[in-house]
Scaffold this motif. Structure first.
Motif, PDB file in Angstrom:
ATOM      1  N   ARG A   7       0.852  -1.176   0.000  1.00  0.00           N
ATOM      2  CA  ARG A   7       0.000   0.000   0.000  1.00  0.00           C
ATOM      3  C   ARG A   7       0.895   1.235   0.000  1.00  0.00           C
ATOM      4  NH1 ARG A   7      -4.184  -0.168   4.491  1.00  0.00           N
ATOM      5  NH2 ARG A   7      -4.904  -1.785   3.091  1.00  0.00           N
ATOM      6  N   VAL A   8       0.576   2.183  -0.875  1.00  0.00           N
ATOM      7  CA  VAL A   8       1.361   3.410  -1.004  1.00  0.00           C
ATOM      8  C   VAL A   8       0.408   4.602  -0.950  1.00  0.00           C
ATOM      9  CG1 VAL A   8       2.887   4.726  -2.508  1.00  0.00           C
ATOM     10  CG2 VAL A   8       3.070   2.243  -2.442  1.00  0.00           C
ATOM     11  N   THR A   9       0.764   5.611  -0.194  1.00  0.00           N
ATOM     12  CA  THR A   9      -0.012   6.843  -0.156  1.00  0.00           C
ATOM     13  C   THR A   9       0.615   7.835  -1.117  1.00  0.00           C
ATOM     14  OG1 THR A   9      -0.612   6.481   2.147  1.00  0.00           O
ATOM     15  CG2 THR A   9      -0.813   8.734   1.314  1.00  0.00           C
ATOM     16  N   VAL A  10      -0.194   8.399  -1.980  1.00  0.00           N
ATOM     17  CA  VAL A  10       0.282   9.384  -2.947  1.00  0.00           C
ATOM     18  C   VAL A  10      -0.476  10.684  -2.695  1.00  0.00           C
ATOM     19  CG1 VAL A  10       0.509   9.938  -5.397  1.00  0.00           C
ATOM     20  CG2 VAL A  10       0.702   7.563  -4.637  1.00  0.00           C
ATOM     21  N   ARG A  11       0.238  11.763  -2.521  1.00  0.00           N
ATOM     22  CA  ARG A  11      -0.393  13.052  -2.286  1.00  0.00           C
ATOM     23  C   ARG A  11      -0.362  13.862  -3.582  1.00  0.00           C
ATOM     24  NH1 ARG A  11      -1.043  13.102   3.063  1.00  0.00           N
ATOM     25  NH2 ARG A  11       0.492  12.089   4.366  1.00  0.00           N
ATOM     26  N   MET A  12      -1.492  14.507  -3.881  1.00  0.00           N
ATOM     27  CA  MET A  12      -1.582  15.334  -5.083  1.00  0.00           C
ATOM     28  C   MET A  12      -2.682  16.354  -4.880  1.00  0.00           C
ATOM     29  SD  MET A  12      -3.391  12.515  -7.582  1.00  0.00           S
ATOM     30  CE  MET A  12      -2.376  11.164  -7.021  1.00  0.00           C
ATOM     31  N   THR A  13      -2.664  17.373  -5.721  1.00  0.00           N
ATOM     32  CA  THR A  13      -3.716  18.378  -5.647  1.00  0.00           C
ATOM     33  C   THR A  13      -5.041  17.777  -6.102  1.00  0.00           C
ATOM     34  OG1 THR A  13      -3.422  19.157  -7.906  1.00  0.00           O
ATOM     35  CG2 THR A  13      -2.044  20.205  -6.199  1.00  0.00           C
ATOM     36  N   ARG A  14      -6.114  18.440  -5.736  1.00  0.00           N
ATOM     37  CA  ARG A  14      -7.442  17.981  -6.152  1.00  0.00           C
ATOM     38  C   ARG A  14      -7.545  17.944  -7.669  1.00  0.00           C
ATOM     39  NH1 ARG A  14     -12.622  20.066  -3.407  1.00  0.00           N
ATOM     40  NH2 ARG A  14     -10.994  21.326  -2.485  1.00  0.00           N
ATOM     41  N   THR A  15      -7.010  18.965  -8.339  1.00  0.00           N
ATOM     42  CA  THR A  15      -7.076  19.017  -9.797  1.00  0.00           C
ATOM     43  C   THR A  15      -6.321  17.847 -10.417  1.00  0.00           C
ATOM     44  OG1 THR A  15      -7.314  21.413  -9.774  1.00  0.00           O
ATOM     45  CG2 THR A  15      -6.560  20.421 -11.830  1.00  0.00           C
ATOM     46  N   THR A  16      -5.128  17.575  -9.926  1.00  0.00           N
ATOM     47  CA  THR A  16      -4.349  16.447 -10.438  1.00  0.00           C
ATOM     48  C   THR A  16      -5.108  15.144 -10.230  1.00  0.00           C
ATOM     49  OG1 THR A  16      -2.273  17.600 -10.038  1.00  0.00           O
ATOM     50  CG2 THR A  16      -2.161  15.201 -10.247  1.00  0.00           C
ATOM     51  N   TYR A  17      -5.676  14.977  -9.038  1.00  0.00           N
ATOM     52  CA  TYR A  17      -6.456  13.774  -8.759  1.00  0.00           C
ATOM     53  C   TYR A  17      -7.617  13.649  -9.743  1.00  0.00           C
ATOM     54  CZ  TYR A  17      -9.602  10.486  -6.578  1.00  0.00           C
ATOM     55  OH  TYR A  17     -10.440   9.428  -6.373  1.00  0.00           O
ATOM     56  N   GLN A  18      -8.333  14.728  -9.968  1.00  0.00           N
ATOM     57  CA  GLN A  18      -9.493  14.689 -10.857  1.00  0.00           C
ATOM     58  C   GLN A  18      -9.089  14.354 -12.291  1.00  0.00           C
ATOM     59  OE1 GLN A  18     -11.024  18.563  -9.908  1.00  0.00           O
ATOM     60  NE2 GLN A  18     -12.473  17.738  -8.420  1.00  0.00           N
ATOM     61  N   ILE A  19      -7.968  14.873 -12.733  1.00  0.00           N
ATOM     62  CA  ILE A  19      -7.478  14.582 -14.086  1.00  0.00           C
ATOM     63  C   ILE A  19      -7.160  13.094 -14.214  1.00  0.00           C
ATOM     64  CG2 ILE A  19      -5.527  14.921 -15.664  1.00  0.00           C
ATOM     65  CD1 ILE A  19      -5.459  17.854 -14.606  1.00  0.00           C
ATOM     66  N   ILE A  20      -6.416  12.565 -13.249  1.00  0.00           N
ATOM     67  CA  ILE A  20      -6.007  11.161 -13.306  1.00  0.00           C
ATOM     68  C   ILE A  20      -7.213  10.243 -13.135  1.00  0.00           C
ATOM     69  CG2 ILE A  20      -4.605   9.375 -12.181  1.00  0.00           C
ATOM     70  CD1 ILE A  20      -2.627  11.665 -11.469  1.00  0.00           C
ATOM     71  N   GLU A  21      -8.113  10.589 -12.225  1.00  0.00           N
ATOM     72  CA  GLU A  21      -9.296   9.766 -11.992  1.00  0.00           C
ATOM     73  C   GLU A  21     -10.183   9.728 -13.235  1.00  0.00           C
ATOM     74  OE1 GLU A  21     -13.194   8.512 -11.063  1.00  0.00           O
ATOM     75  OE2 GLU A  21     -12.758  10.596 -11.506  1.00  0.00           O
ATOM     76  N   ALA A  22     -10.339  10.868 -13.910  1.00  0.00           N
ATOM     77  CA  ALA A  22     -11.144  10.912 -15.133  1.00  0.00           C
ATOM     78  C   ALA A  22     -10.513  10.065 -16.232  1.00  0.00           C
ATOM     79  CB  ALA A  22     -11.315  12.355 -15.601  1.00  0.00           C
ATOM     80  N   ALA A  23      -9.192  10.101 -16.340  1.00  0.00           N
ATOM     81  CA  ALA A  23      -8.505   9.293 -17.355  1.00  0.00           C
ATOM     82  C   ALA A  23      -8.681   7.805 -17.063  1.00  0.00           C
ATOM     83  CB  ALA A  23      -7.026   9.659 -17.409  1.00  0.00           C
ATOM     84  N   ALA A  24      -8.575   7.418 -15.798  1.00  0.00           N
ATOM     85  CA  ALA A  24      -8.771   6.010 -15.433  1.00  0.00           C
ATOM     86  C   ALA A  24     -10.198   5.573 -15.732  1.00  0.00           C
ATOM     87  CB  ALA A  24      -8.451   5.807 -13.949  1.00  0.00           C
ATOM     88  N   ARG A  25     -11.148   6.422 -15.384  1.00  0.00           N
ATOM     89  CA  ARG A  25     -12.556   6.101 -15.648  1.00  0.00           C
ATOM     90  C   ARG A  25     -12.792   5.949 -17.143  1.00  0.00           C
ATOM     91  NH1 ARG A  25     -15.648  10.626 -15.028  1.00  0.00           N
ATOM     92  NH2 ARG A  25     -14.477  11.033 -13.147  1.00  0.00           N
ATOM     93  N   GLN A  26     -12.204   6.845 -17.939  1.00  0.00           N
ATOM     94  CA  GLN A  26     -12.358   6.776 -19.394  1.00  0.00           C
ATOM     95  C   GLN A  26     -11.784   5.468 -19.946  1.00  0.00           C
ATOM     96  OE1 GLN A  26     -10.818  10.163 -21.474  1.00  0.00           O
ATOM     97  NE2 GLN A  26     -11.088   9.258 -23.474  1.00  0.00           N
ATOM     98  N   ASP A  27     -10.672   5.012 -19.353  1.00  0.00           N
ATOM     99  CA  ASP A  27     -10.058   3.745 -19.776  1.00  0.00           C
ATOM    100  C   ASP A  27     -10.780   2.533 -19.198  1.00  0.00           C
ATOM    101  OD1 ASP A  27      -8.184   5.039 -21.277  1.00  0.00           O
ATOM    102  OD2 ASP A  27      -6.459   4.440 -20.065  1.00  0.00           O
ATOM    103  N   GLY A  28     -11.678   2.778 -18.244  1.00  0.00           N
ATOM    104  CA  GLY A  28     -12.434   1.677 -17.652  1.00  0.00           C
ATOM    105  C   GLY A  28     -11.642   0.828 -16.682  1.00  0.00           C
TER     106      GLY A  28
END
Length: 81
Positions: A7-28
Motif C-alpha cells: 500500500r502506497v499513499t500518494v499526495r496530489m492536488t485535487r485538480t491532479t487527482y481529478q485529471i487522473i481519476e477521469a482518465a482512469a474512468r475513461q479507460d475503464g
C-alpha cells in the motif's frame, strides 16, 4: 508464493487527482491500476532513455505542451469533468 501488494499513499492536488481519476474512468480501469501502469510506463521510458533508444526532447516538449493546455483549460481549483 505470490508477493503481497504494498500500500502506497500518494499526495496530489485535487485538480491532479481529478485529471487522473477521469482518465482512469475513461479507460475503464480502477484508479490504482491506472497509476501502477503509468508508473511502469515512466520506468520503461527512463530505461529507454538510458539505453539511447528514446527521443527525450520530443517527449518533454509534448508533456510541456500538455501541461500548458491543462492549465489553460482547467485552472487550479476548477472542477474537472
Amino acid at each position: 508464493m505470490p508477493e503481497s501488494p504494498r500500500r502506497v499513499t500518494v499526495r496530489m492536488t485535487r485538480t491532479t487527482y481529478q485529471i487522473i481519476e477521469a482518465a482512469a474512468r475513461q479507460d475503464g480501469v480502477p484508479l490504482a491500476q491506472y497509476m501502477r501502469e503509468a508508473a511502469l510506463v515512466r520506468v520503461a521510458w527512463e530505461r529507454a532513455l538510458e539505453s539511447g533508444r528514446a527521443d527525450a526532447d520530443r517527449l518533454l516538449a509534448a508533456l510541456e505542451a500538455l501541461r500548458h493546455e491543462l492549465e489553460r483549460t482547467h485552472p487550479p481549483g476548477e472542477q474537472w469533468g
